[in-house]
Design a protein around this motif. Sequence first.
Motif, PDB file in Angstrom:
ATOM      1  N   THR A  56      -5.157   7.417  -5.878  1.00 25.76           N
ATOM      2  CA  THR A  56      -4.308   6.254  -6.155  1.00 25.76           C
ATOM      3  C   THR A  56      -5.165   5.134  -6.730  1.00 25.76           C
ATOM      4  N   PHE A  75      -9.868   5.294  -2.505  1.00 17.48           N
ATOM      5  CA  PHE A  75      -8.904   4.658  -3.398  1.00 17.48           C
ATOM      6  C   PHE A  75      -9.661   4.163  -4.618  1.00 17.48           C
ATOM      7  N   VAL A 133       3.255   5.038  -2.631  1.00 14.92           N
ATOM      8  CA  VAL A 133       1.940   5.462  -2.144  1.00 14.92           C
ATOM      9  C   VAL A 133       1.788   4.952  -0.717  1.00 14.92           C
ATOM     10  N   GLU A 134       1.069   5.715   0.102  1.00 14.78           N
ATOM     11  CA  GLU A 134       1.011   5.403   1.530  1.00 14.78           C
ATOM     12  C   GLU A 134      -0.340   5.809   2.101  1.00 14.78           C
ATOM     13  N   LEU A 135      -0.931   4.905   2.837  1.00 17.93           N
ATOM     14  CA  LEU A 135      -2.180   5.180   3.539  1.00 17.93           C
ATOM     15  C   LEU A 135      -1.885   5.674   4.942  1.00 17.93           C
ATOM     16  N   TYR A 168      -7.162  -4.369   3.083  1.00 11.11           N
ATOM     17  CA  TYR A 168      -6.598  -4.302   1.733  1.00 11.11           C
ATOM     18  C   TYR A 168      -6.155  -5.662   1.190  1.00 11.11           C
ATOM     19  N   ALA A 213       3.224  -0.623  -1.393  1.00 10.24           N
ATOM     20  CA  ALA A 213       2.520   0.470  -0.724  1.00 10.24           C
ATOM     21  C   ALA A 213       2.735   0.341   0.774  1.00 10.24           C
ATOM     22  N   ILE A 269       1.278   1.456   4.934  1.00  9.04           N
ATOM     23  CA  ILE A 269       0.179   1.855   5.815  1.00  9.04           C
ATOM     24  C   ILE A 269       0.799   2.405   7.088  1.00  9.04           C
ATOM     25  N   ARG A 306      -6.351   8.939   4.513  1.00  8.27           N
ATOM     26  CA  ARG A 306      -6.176   9.251   3.092  1.00  8.27           C
ATOM     27  C   ARG A 306      -4.978   8.484   2.536  1.00  8.27           C
ATOM     28  N   TRP A 307      -5.057   8.207   1.233  1.00  7.46           N
ATOM     29  CA  TRP A 307      -3.911   7.687   0.510  1.00  7.46           C
ATOM     30  C   TRP A 307      -3.060   8.863   0.031  1.00  7.46           C
TER      31      TRP A 307
END
Length: 252
Positions: free
Chosen positions: A72, A117, A140-142, A154, A184, A186, A195-196
């Motif tokens: 990402t 990232f 997208v997601e952590l 972040y 995004a 978390i 991981r992303w």
Amino acid sequence: MTTTFPPGAPNWLDLGTTDVDGARDFYGEIFGWTLVDLGPEAGGYGFFLKDGKQVAGIGPATDADRGTSWSTYFATDDVDAVAARVETHGGKVIVPPEDVMDQGRMAVFTDPAGAFFSSWQPAAHHGAELVAAVGAMAWVELSTTDAAAAAAFYPAVLPASARDIEMGPGMTYTLLNVDDHAVAGIMQVESEAPRWGVYFDVADCDAVADRAISLGATEMLREDSPAGRMATLVDPQGGIFSIIKSNPDFAP
């Protein structure tokens, strides 16, 4: 749907894979993507297209420890400044800022928990030409074992802010916002490697997941969520990705 990307928003995805031809065939079959190879001067890198628009990149995996993985990228107007902030706030610079031909400037990092990232400073290449559409980036997601630390890190390195929402009994989810828009997420996990993760929009989650499995993917989960029906899969080369049939009524 085309878009522009303010600093702090995810603007690009790419896949480093141990089998470019195999990945081309797999993702082409499940998402209807075609591949444009940029030639030898690009080191085997190319663009996945959906309906003629760039949705992601692909190239040979360059890190034996990571193997096949999705990356990402977050938009920035100064990738060198992002790199400096990453180091100041406990992350690591894995690939220092560098120019990519005339396309832009990039760097690769890990956050304090070890999640990879990247950041992209556009020049000729601004990022994905199609998002929030079937076959394109949806989210997208952590996933991390320390969501609270990530929610501090972040916003310190990207121009973003963190906001918690409740996703169900006992489940708090953190959003990263840019210009008051969620860009995004978390999520706290107990034991996975941080991981992303990348999500792609699909018209029918179950049909796409079943087709992916028939082509050699394995399934990690499939479930309904407030955001929509989703599945997380591992492609035949070992790359983890997710699909979602988005709930149009969900507004985080």
